[in-house]
Design an enzyme around this catalytic site. Sequence first.
Site, mmCIF file in Angstrom:
data_model
loop_
_atom_site.group_PDB
_atom_site.id
_atom_site.type_symbol
_atom_site.label_atom_id
_atom_site.label_comp_id
_atom_site.label_asym_id
_atom_site.label_seq_id
_atom_site.Cartn_x
_atom_site.Cartn_y
_atom_site.Cartn_z
ATOM 1 C CG PHE A 169 31.041 13.963 5.328
ATOM 2 C CD1 PHE A 169 32.100 13.092 5.504
ATOM 3 C CD2 PHE A 169 30.270 13.860 4.176
ATOM 4 C CE1 PHE A 169 32.391 12.130 4.550
ATOM 5 C CE2 PHE A 169 30.549 12.901 3.211
ATOM 6 C CZ PHE A 169 31.608 12.045 3.393
ATOM 7 N N PRO A 180 30.124 16.199 22.983
ATOM 8 C CG PRO A 180 31.222 14.215 23.452
ATOM 9 C CD PRO A 180 29.926 14.927 23.670
ATOM 10 C CG ASP A 181 33.144 18.556 17.003
ATOM 11 O OD1 ASP A 181 33.747 17.639 16.400
ATOM 12 O OD2 ASP A 181 32.502 19.438 16.416
ATOM 13 C CB ILE A 182 33.585 12.554 17.783
ATOM 14 C CG1 ILE A 182 32.347 12.312 18.658
ATOM 15 C CG2 ILE A 182 34.499 11.337 17.788
ATOM 16 C CD1 ILE A 182 31.370 11.293 18.100
ATOM 17 C CE LYS A 213 33.720 20.335 13.302
ATOM 18 N NZ LYS A 213 32.693 19.396 13.740
ATOM 19 C CG ASN A 215 20.698 13.669 12.128
ATOM 20 O OD1 ASN A 215 20.838 12.804 11.264
ATOM 21 N ND2 ASN A 215 21.551 13.800 13.142
ATOM 22 C CE LYS A 259 4.235 8.004 26.387
ATOM 23 N NZ LYS A 259 3.000 7.392 25.923
ATOM 24 C CE LYS A 267 30.400 23.004 10.254
ATOM 25 N NZ LYS A 267 29.226 22.343 9.728
ATOM 26 C CG ASP A 283 25.887 19.880 16.467
ATOM 27 O OD1 ASP A 283 26.892 19.148 16.337
ATOM 28 O OD2 ASP A 283 25.414 20.560 15.539
HETATM 29 O O1 C5P Z 1 30.365 21.105 13.051
HETATM 30 P P1 C5P Z 1 29.601 20.044 12.332
HETATM 31 O O2 C5P Z 1 28.795 19.226 13.222
HETATM 32 O O3 C5P Z 1 28.784 20.558 11.187
HETATM 33 O O4 C5P Z 1 30.757 19.152 11.659
HETATM 34 C C1 C5P Z 1 30.479 18.041 10.910
HETATM 35 C C2 C5P Z 1 31.585 17.055 11.004
HETATM 36 O O5 C5P Z 1 31.972 16.864 12.368
HETATM 37 C C3 C5P Z 1 31.159 15.682 10.546
HETATM 38 O O6 C5P Z 1 32.269 15.038 9.987
HETATM 39 C C4 C5P Z 1 30.678 15.008 11.828
HETATM 40 O O7 C5P Z 1 30.745 13.596 11.753
HETATM 41 C C5 C5P Z 1 31.637 15.579 12.854
HETATM 42 N N1 C5P Z 1 31.049 15.742 14.181
HETATM 43 C C6 C5P Z 1 31.581 15.057 15.249
HETATM 44 N N2 C5P Z 1 31.064 15.213 16.500
HETATM 45 C C7 C5P Z 1 30.041 16.071 16.706
HETATM 46 C C8 C5P Z 1 29.498 16.782 15.645
HETATM 47 C C9 C5P Z 1 30.019 16.602 14.392
HETATM 48 O O8 C5P Z 1 32.514 14.290 15.052
HETATM 49 N N3 C5P Z 1 29.555 16.202 17.935
#
Ligand code: C5P
Length: 402
Positions: free
Chosen positions: A325, A303-305, A343, A208, A287, A339, A277
Amino acid sequence: MLRNKKIILGVCGGIAAYKAIELLRLLTKSGADVHVIMTRAAQEFVAPLTFQTLSSNPVHTELFNLIAEREIGHISLADRADLFIIAPATANIIGKIANGIADDMLTTTVMATKAPVLFAPAMNVNMFTNPIYQENEEKLRRLGYLFEAPVCGSLACGWQGEGKLAAPETIFEAALAALTEKDLAGRTILITAGPTREEIDPVRYISNHSSGKMGYALARTAHCRGAKVILISGPTSLIKPGGVDIIEVTSALEMQNAVMAHVSECHVVIKAAAVADYRPLTRNLTKIKKSADSATIEMIKNPDILAGLGALDNGLKPRPFLVGFAAETDALAENATKKLKEKNLDMIVANDVSQADAGFNVDTNRALLFFKDGSSTPCGLMSKDQLAGSILDHVVARLAQH
Ligand code: C5P
């Protein structure tokens, strides 16, 4: 950042004297009122007029200047200074100051000041490693003088080694740190920054537009304010902040591993990274060749860290203060507060990335801060450095009750 700060910049006679011009620019651009003192030898390398024009102040070269001495020039300068920087600092000036010699405008003013003094030495590697020099530096450090160490490189004298003046940006950071209240002393802050890259094959990836500027501004500012900073950075082209532990990662999974390995030592976690994501379900070892007219990549959720850290709240051990953020293109407040709750965060920084002057890849930002207790604060258009300061002000204020 340096508005209303009076800084004396002492310039000594070394080939690196020209780099003091760049440092002067950084200081004045930040709002500092800079007064330059040049030694006699410094004037052999750069003309005083250059410093005078760029500082908009007269340059001091002589101890016995009849106009300035009407108010005893060196004493009034020394008294009014918030910070003294000597860059480049030669072995000669360091030797003189360490031994109490005050025989020109620069050494006399240093002797008379109560302001912090920051030396940025630059000299030949053999002069730098000479035990006489080392002893002088050690003595000054012991007495509370600050140093921004020279770096290794090819020196103007033809030698290779330590002795090259630190980059003007690094000296500037050290100056900022010297002038900043240490309200984060004793705290460890983990900050993630930049994008992640999810590889498709050895030559392609999905990523991104995140530049990492916001996370790096947070890391620099937190370090200045006395925190121990662990910066976990995705790929960026930014200058690495000094004094910060940097762990470089590429993918979301690598970022997760690095975060989890360090979270237990942290009081605060700020997740400024734009984590992908999704990642490709498989990474091709070779390749992928161009053949069909269209191609499909199957993706799997990363995974959503941050959500993982929010879920650590098991009541056994206080978890770190969590700041997320939310980069949004629509329904900013609604998406951000959702969020924050989902979260289980303490604070979220929401910014509208559809605007040209906020969000990805620019130096400015405009944000809304939302807190766990339901309150919120707007932060109008400002530089990312200023926004970093505001975010950390709120962290400091709320950390006390965390
Ligand atoms: O849900 P979203 O991705 O928009 O949330 C953004 C926040 O979550 C940011 O602080 C980003 O660093 C964190 N994040 C994360 N792991 C992910 C996606 C987002 O920690 N896979």
